[in-house]
Design an enzyme around this catalytic site. Structure first.
Site, PDB file in Angstrom:
ATOM      1  N   ILE A  19       0.760  -1.387  -0.056  1.00 20.41           N
ATOM      2  CA  ILE A  19      -0.108   0.079  -0.104  1.00 20.41           C
ATOM      3  C   ILE A  19       0.881   1.166   0.048  1.00 20.41           C
ATOM      4  O   ILE A  19       0.592   2.354  -0.591  1.00 20.41           O
ATOM      5  CB  ILE A  19      -0.894  -0.113   1.035  1.00 20.41           C
ATOM      6  CG1 ILE A  19      -2.001  -1.372   1.245  1.00 20.41           C
ATOM      7  CG2 ILE A  19      -1.859   1.314   1.264  1.00 20.41           C
ATOM      8  CD1 ILE A  19      -2.793  -1.172  -0.056  1.00 20.41           C
ATOM      9  N   LYS A 188       6.962   1.086  21.033  1.00 18.76           N
ATOM     10  CA  LYS A 188       8.594   0.766  21.333  1.00 18.76           C
ATOM     11  C   LYS A 188       9.052   0.959  19.857  1.00 18.76           C
ATOM     12  O   LYS A 188       8.586   0.693  19.082  1.00 18.76           O
ATOM     13  CB  LYS A 188       8.555  -0.646  21.497  1.00 18.76           C
ATOM     14  CG  LYS A 188       8.293  -1.065  23.133  1.00 18.76           C
ATOM     15  CD  LYS A 188       9.001  -0.344  24.093  1.00 18.76           C
ATOM     16  CE  LYS A 188       8.939  -0.626  25.517  1.00 18.76           C
ATOM     17  NZ  LYS A 188       9.611   0.165  26.346  1.00 18.76           N
ATOM     18  N   THR A 189      10.228   1.422  20.053  1.00 21.98           N
ATOM     19  CA  THR A 189      11.106   2.041  18.724  1.00 21.98           C
ATOM     20  C   THR A 189      12.199   0.963  18.670  1.00 21.98           C
ATOM     21  O   THR A 189      12.820   0.985  17.656  1.00 21.98           O
ATOM     22  CB  THR A 189      11.480   3.180  18.932  1.00 21.98           C
ATOM     23  OG1 THR A 189      12.513   3.569  19.814  1.00 21.98           O
ATOM     24  CG2 THR A 189      10.385   4.385  18.931  1.00 21.98           C
ATOM     25  N   PRO A 191      12.540  -2.293  18.016  1.00 20.25           N
ATOM     26  CA  PRO A 191      12.590  -3.173  17.040  1.00 20.25           C
ATOM     27  C   PRO A 191      12.981  -2.492  15.618  1.00 20.25           C
ATOM     28  O   PRO A 191      13.500  -2.983  14.766  1.00 20.25           O
ATOM     29  CB  PRO A 191      11.140  -3.770  16.769  1.00 20.25           C
ATOM     30  CG  PRO A 191      10.625  -3.921  18.145  1.00 20.25           C
ATOM     31  CD  PRO A 191      11.293  -2.392  18.908  1.00 20.25           C
ATOM     32  N   CYS A 381     -15.520 -16.430 -13.534  1.00 22.80           N
ATOM     33  CA  CYS A 381     -14.660 -17.580 -13.856  1.00 22.80           C
ATOM     34  C   CYS A 381     -15.401 -18.674 -13.548  1.00 22.80           C
ATOM     35  O   CYS A 381     -16.360 -19.253 -13.964  1.00 22.80           O
ATOM     36  CB  CYS A 381     -13.243 -17.272 -13.347  1.00 22.80           C
ATOM     37  SG  CYS A 381     -12.185 -18.619 -14.092  1.00 22.80           S
ATOM     38  N   HIS A 507     -11.988 -12.227 -15.762  1.00 28.71           N
ATOM     39  CA  HIS A 507     -11.700 -11.605 -14.108  1.00 28.71           C
ATOM     40  C   HIS A 507     -11.897 -10.086 -14.385  1.00 28.71           C
ATOM     41  O   HIS A 507     -10.922  -9.560 -14.473  1.00 28.71           O
ATOM     42  CB  HIS A 507     -10.488 -12.185 -13.643  1.00 28.71           C
ATOM     43  CG  HIS A 507     -10.558 -13.458 -13.142  1.00 28.71           C
ATOM     44  ND1 HIS A 507     -11.121 -13.915 -11.964  1.00 28.71           N
ATOM     45  CD2 HIS A 507      -9.936 -14.641 -13.810  1.00 28.71           C
ATOM     46  CE1 HIS A 507     -10.700 -15.134 -11.776  1.00 28.71           C
ATOM     47  NE2 HIS A 507     -10.125 -15.610 -12.945  1.00 28.71           N
ATOM     48  N   GLU A 509     -12.762  -8.251 -11.889  1.00 30.72           N
ATOM     49  CA  GLU A 509     -11.921  -7.316 -10.947  1.00 30.72           C
ATOM     50  C   GLU A 509     -10.908  -6.690 -11.008  1.00 30.72           C
ATOM     51  O   GLU A 509     -10.483  -5.730 -10.328  1.00 30.72           O
ATOM     52  CB  GLU A 509     -12.171  -8.274  -9.725  1.00 30.72           C
ATOM     53  CG  GLU A 509     -11.161  -9.454  -9.579  1.00 30.72           C
ATOM     54  CD  GLU A 509     -11.708 -10.716 -10.459  1.00 30.72           C
ATOM     55  OE1 GLU A 509     -11.555 -11.818 -10.093  1.00 30.72           O
ATOM     56  OE2 GLU A 509     -12.774 -10.486 -11.098  1.00 30.72           O
TER      57      GLU A 509
END
Length: 544
Positions: A19, A188-189, A191, A381, A507, A509
């Site tokens: 994303i 928490k930073t 990692p 399909c 398809h 989509e």
């Protein structure tokens, strides 16, 4: 020459790199820049085409027939580009290419090594996409998480690119997670610090760090990450979880990411034009009347198996000012509980693609329920095939009509192998794949939805409507509303005596966009919103 942005992920997988890549593409395109994208997958499969949806989610098919990672679907939807096989690279492809060259003697007797031979092949894929697309910016996502052993050749390749093409032409962005510890009520930073240290250990210094979190990220957290990861404070960008993924480009733009990328890469830009995107997101967030759609599938435990279908329904709902309430119905459950109990509130039923016999009879029951109760139905399909099976059983008064995929010796093979598929033994990359033309029949629901005579859609299947049964089913009321240009293949069929029961062998989509929904999905949702089901209330105002 194209500029390159490399996006890596830290701490955990599924942190939102895809994303993020898509959103960066949206932001840059809004500035008048041309953009292409590429996904690097470290697994040894040549492509995800033979992988279970439970393993990998949806297989996204490009226009040229490549079976690819679902992230390419997000790239296409956000950036509004049509990608090709060049946009998905796997370790399997890379090693196959290198070994093939070695077998042909192209290395002149040299010892083949990960560095430089494998990394060079990887970098060739970067340049190949740049040359073919001629895009101003190529955004490349490295799949997996920094530290994964299988991803190391890809990381080494992107490290080398900064020297190969010049430091002003490469940008590294690291997407990481800030975990929330519930007992101490804090983010928490640490990692993230470790993840960046791992990148720096192999020679990659991130230029920008995007911090994912389900909770607000304070200025103190940003300062700490800036200090320990040696990144400008402005380049530590918070990205909290939001109600809709389409809001992410707006958040990143507000945090200054777009201008930062332009400045660091020395890109020429026009005025930013995100107004239409902002308006679309505002419409998505506005409360509106719901429409209940039942998605009947066999992989519904993992919703990502139907990622593009879900998004296409969202786009169509947005167009009609409806919030699509998607009800996930496992096709195997329809055999146990019956269609009535699971579908009684559905205003529309959609049956998407799939392979194998498991759950098929439940899908056939869903098609039968939609046919008998006049509920709008969209088959994709496999959804077309089960609709044909149900209709043939009704016409013939027998439960024997079937597909040879599920019943090889059925006396009524209404769905059968494509002729060119019979001699094929290999499974990978051998189906009918990619874009094929389809000619629509005027006056049909499909032609009305598309409002054109010739369309081009993406396919992924081995089985097809058996033409031997075309006259019989046509006489009983089946309409073949879309055919291949030579008339030899049924691409779309619908029922004449039903308000809206349409299925396609392709398809659709994959071609839907948030600001340009696919015509079949639009028409389907339009029909579904008119259906009143148990417990529904009519829309206001009421006619007096």
């Amino acid at each position: 020459m194209s500029k390159y942005i490399f996006v890596t992920g830290g701490v955990v997988s599924s942190v939102g790199k895809g994303i993020t890549v898509a959103s960066i593409g949206t932001i840059l395109k809004s500035r008048g820049l041309s953009v292409s994208a590429q996904k690097l997958d470290p697994y040894l499969n040549v492509d995800p085409g033979t992988m279970s949806p439970y393993q990998h989610g949806e297989v996204f098919v490009t226009r040229d027939g490549a079976e690819t990672d679902l992230d390419l679907g997000n790239y296409e939807r956000f950036i509004d580009v049509e990608l090709t096989a060049d946009s998905n690279v796997t370790s399997g492809q890379i090693y196959s290419a290198v070994i093939g060259k070695e077998r042909r003697g192209e290395f002149l007797g040299g010892t083949i090594q990960v560095v430089p031979h494998v990394t060079t092949e990887i970098k060739n894929r970067f340049r190949q996409l740049a040359e073919k697309s001629q895009a101003d910016v190529i955004i490349i996502e490295v799949g997996g998480t920094v530290g994964d052993i299988e991803g190391q050749p890809f990381l080494e390749a992107i490290r080398q690119m900064r020297n190969d093409v010049g430091r002003d032409n490469v940008l590294y962005i690291h997407v990481t997670l800030l975990p929330y510890i519930n007992t101490t009520k804090e983010l928490k930073t640490k990692p993230t610090q470790h993840s960046v240290n791992e990148l720096r250990r192999i020679g990659i210094q991130p230029d920008i760090i995007i911090c994912r979190s389900d909770y607000p990220i304070s200025d103190g957290h940003r300062d700490k990450i800036s200090l320990f990861c040696d990144v400008e404070r402005e380049a530590v960008i918070p990205l909290p979880t939001v109600p809709t993924i389409y809001e992410v480009p707006l958040i990143l733009e507000e945090e200054g990411l777009g201008q930062m990328v332009v400045n660091k890469l020395g890109l020429k830009e026009q005025a930013t034009e995100l107004g239409p995107w902002r308006a679309m997101v505002n419409c998505l967030k506005e409360p509106c009347e719901p429409v209940n759609i039942a998605l009947v599938g066999k992989y519904v435990e993992l919703e990502d198996a139907y990622y593009s279908v879900r998004e296409a329904l969202c786009h169509a709902g947005l167009y009609h000012n409806r919030a699509v309430n998607l009800e996930w119905v496992h096709s195997e459950e329809l055999d146990k509980d019956g269609a009535e109990s699971l579908l009684r509130r559905a205003q529309g039923i959609i049956v998407p693609g799939g392979f194998g016999i498991r759950g098929i009879e439940g899908m056939v029951k869903a098609a039968k329920y939609a046919r008998e109760n006049k509920i709008p139905y969209l088959g994709l399909c496999l959804g077309l095939q089960v609709m044909v099976i149900d209709f043939a059983r009704s016409v013939l008064g027998s439960d024997k009509p079937n597909s040879t995929e599920f019943a090889a010796k059925t006396p009524y093979p209404v769905i059968d192998f494509l002729p060119e598929q019979r001699a094929i033994k290999d499974k990978g990359g051998t189906m009918r794949l990619g874009v094929y033309p389809c000619r629509l029949v005027p006056g049909t629901r499909a032609a009305t939805a598309y409002n054109k005579e010739l369309i081009h859609e993406r396919h992924r299947h081995r089985y097809e409507f058996n033409n031997e049964y075309r006259p019989l089913l046509e006489e009983a009321g089946m309409v073949y509303s879309g055919l291949s240009p030579d008339g030899g293949l049924v691409e779309i069929c619908e029922l004449a005596d039903h308000p809206w029961m349409v299925s396609c062998q392709f398809h659709p989509e994959f071609r839907s966009r948030p600001n340009r929904p696919h015509p079949l999905f639009c028409s389907f949702v339009e029909a579904a919103r008119e259906i009143m089901r148990e417990g529904d209330q009519p829309s206001l105002p009421l006619n007096s």
